[in-house]
Enzyme design. Sequence first.
Site, PDB file in Angstrom:
ATOM      1  N   LYS A   1       7.300   9.002  -2.790  1.00  0.00           N
ATOM      2  CA  LYS A   1       7.207   7.701  -3.443  1.00  0.00           C
ATOM      3  C   LYS A   1       5.792   7.167  -3.293  1.00  0.00           C
ATOM      4  CE  LYS A   1       9.294   3.068  -3.205  1.00  0.00           C
ATOM      5  NZ  LYS A   1      10.242   2.213  -2.441  1.00  0.00           N
ATOM      6  N   GLN A   2       5.283   7.261  -2.071  1.00  0.00           N
ATOM      7  CA  GLN A   2       3.893   6.934  -1.746  1.00  0.00           C
ATOM      8  C   GLN A   2       3.511   7.868  -0.602  1.00  0.00           C
ATOM      9  OE1 GLN A   2       3.795   2.843  -0.473  1.00  0.00           O
ATOM     10  NE2 GLN A   2       5.805   2.983   0.454  1.00  0.00           N
TER      11      GLN A   2
ATOM     12  N   GLU B   1       9.364   6.418   1.487  1.00  0.00           N
ATOM     13  CA  GLU B   1      10.800   6.204   1.646  1.00  0.00           C
ATOM     14  C   GLU B   1      11.657   7.236   0.918  1.00  0.00           C
ATOM     15  OE1 GLU B   1      10.838   2.162   0.298  1.00  0.00           O
ATOM     16  OE2 GLU B   1      10.751   1.410   2.360  1.00  0.00           O
TER      17      GLU B   1
ATOM     18  N   TRP C   1       5.781  -4.569   6.118  1.00  0.00           N
ATOM     19  CA  TRP C   1       4.459  -4.167   6.632  1.00  0.00           C
ATOM     20  C   TRP C   1       3.340  -4.548   5.665  1.00  0.00           C
ATOM     21  CZ3 TRP C   1       2.094   1.216   5.652  1.00  0.00           C
ATOM     22  CH2 TRP C   1       2.392   1.647   4.361  1.00  0.00           C
ATOM     23  N   ASP C   2       3.700  -5.279   4.588  1.00  0.00           N
ATOM     24  CA  ASP C   2       2.716  -5.575   3.554  1.00  0.00           C
ATOM     25  C   ASP C   2       1.530  -6.379   4.076  1.00  0.00           C
ATOM     26  OD1 ASP C   2       5.492  -5.230   2.444  1.00  0.00           O
ATOM     27  OD2 ASP C   2       4.357  -5.106   0.585  1.00  0.00           O
TER      28      ASP C   2
END
Length: 812
Positions: A621-622, A500, A361-362
């Site tokens: 994680k984010q 994640e 998805w970057d």
Amino acid sequence: MHALPERPLSTKSWHVVYQGFEPAEERLREALCTLGNGYFATRGAAPEASAGVVHYPGTYVAGCYDRLPSRIAGRTVVNEDLVNVPNWLPLTFRAQNGDWFAPERFDLLDYRQELDLRQGLLSRWLRFRDAAGRVTEVAQHRLVSMDDPHLAALQTTIRAVNWSGALEIRSGLDARVSNRGVARYRGLASKHLTVGSTGADGDLIWSDVMTETSAVRIALACRTVVRASEPARGETHAQPGWIARHLTVAVGRDEAVTVEKIVALHTSRDRAGDGPAPVAAARRAVARASDFARLRERHRLAWARLWRRAHLDIGGGPAQRTINLHLFHLLQTVSPHTVGVDAGVPARGLHGEAYRGHVFWDELFVLPFLSLRFPEVVRALLSYRVRRLPAARRAAREAGHTGAMYPWQSGSDGREETQVLHLNPRSGRWLPDNSRLQRHVGLAIAYNIWQYYQATGDLDFLASEGGEVFLEIARFWASAATFDPSTDRYDIRGVMGPDEYHDAYPGAATPGLDNNAYTNVMAAWTLWRALDLLDLLPPRRQKELCERVALTEDEPARFEDVSRRLRVIFHHDGVISQFEGYENLAEFNWEGYRSRYGDIRRLDRVLEAEGDSTNRYKASKQADVLMLFYLLSADELRALFARLGYRFDRETIPKTVAYYLTRTSHGSTLSAVVHAWVLARSDRLASWRFFLEALDSDLHDVQGGTTAEGIHLGAMAGTLDLAQRCYTGLELRGDVMRLAPALPPGVPGLAMELRYRRHVGLRLRAGPDGVRVGLPPSARPPIEVALGDGPVSTLPPGHTLWLRPGRTDGRA
């Protein structure tokens, strides 16, 4: 050759300089000194190096994949990889009766490597002494042509400082390569190439290979020429997978010899119009190629054209150099040459083998920046998704839904490429990988289509293939949402968000989470925009698009209903919950684990090695909730939450940001980008600190070894978008360019040129005194500009607006 330059480490905006040979840093330098042109890229490995502990030469062609089966943890798995194609770099030399040159074997007297970002040139200067006391100086320059995407070149000048005699040179092509660049993949099958033919014709040699299962033919040809006072004697040596020219020339004391190696690379994936079969095409291209000086000049001019369109001025200083570095690597991965290639946005660029070269998805962090610079490249990259729409439709059907379900990891043909097992290097265990449940990739694609339209006004794309993809993504989310009569709301169950660290509930037998806030809110946004998309089109084109996707009469009503009643979970204090049940998880002992382990960015690996799991904790994680504030403005979010029937007051954003900021390990390089963005208006100093961390993430490899396996393209592009859109407050909405500058402490001003609604060279300058927007003279219609939510002003071509709080000045 001039004497070796003696100067300290450069801090100039356009150069990255490494002084001294440091074996432990070589792989990181190789990734950061990669040269490419959007068609192929080559890591910055030394030409004399071979793959091993210190070095990892690698060349990667955009979109060239191959899949192989491997036996791991008692089962057979199949993985697809971006292929490491034959190495075109090999070139070394030796004095008569000496050893072939390699830095590790000799007494290095001086060694300097410099990446010239402006010219796209990698240079190396070195001086060494051999066992016989002979001192030799070398100057080397390398390019991967931005003018002709199939060409690369290496020029090496060798000076015999205090000796004379025979100088031997070996210049080759090495097809004996495999994908061995990532340590945790080394238990997997890695030999993707079957060696075909090699051949020679005078100074020209060539090599031909084919990928094992995808049957892509790859051909390289090279021409090596020695320029010296005496003619060189040459012969060709070959063995399976290797061919080289051995050249010998007499050299006098303090005399220099220049060796030019010109290389062409073609594959069977090239468009039919590009010419003959790969071997013939490569041989013809290298035979016709100019010498190094002419290639370098055309390459320099091509880069000059790119820099005029791409340059982003943040006021100089060390941050400017890193911004330029990020721009450089972005343009090497996706350039105007990408328009002719069927390839997506690889998360780690064309710089290494991490993530197997897959497309995630970057692009969500890449395309919005490019839409205002290189819209033709963005449309080509969106076309990668368009061509894989049939695969996404099949995936949705197989999951029991309608529409299009794009995969978390994509490669050659659009099927799901996410591994079923992943290795935790800390514990050595192979574990189930549930990340394919990240269905939000489709939401990123829809967002990018909408941003592209807002930037370009390209209604043709929206009315055709772009609109088709958008409606099929909306259709999927309308299908995936299930109605719960007890709440009078729709739920989306069994997914993962971008964070994640959570893929299941503690103790659950099956993976998946319910009502992930990021997924649900962006699904509501996508369904709402799908209705706007239909309204934008003239009746005839709307009818054609609906026929194209077989949209039934009742589906827009379904879009409307689901977009208004998707469920969003809030904590008791009004904080948006990351997913249903997040508030009930245990708090994590952050201080205790930092004192025990130091760096806990990859907290998931630490806990798994202990027999524990991040699924049990309020630890991210984010923090994917914050992605909502990254993608959508406060005004847009207020309207969206009002449409959903939820309260969204002025405290919702800062309260939610503060909550997750203390519960995030920043295990992703994207995390610093997102935090810098969401703090830009409430805490400019904190935003600046996160911005600097994002700038450092690859240059200084803050994650400890990951950059050597490939740069993080999303994080690099994210820093550029922070400067371009966040710190200028640039928002494209409702055919209006809205600007609300919020410069952080380290940025005195911002200046750039953009392409907006087919206006070329829109000048934007933001500073403490406001923002200026100017259009060059043209026959294009005026644009609408506003300062934040202030009154809209019309800006005609040939004029400039100065937007300041409380007033707007126009001048010719």
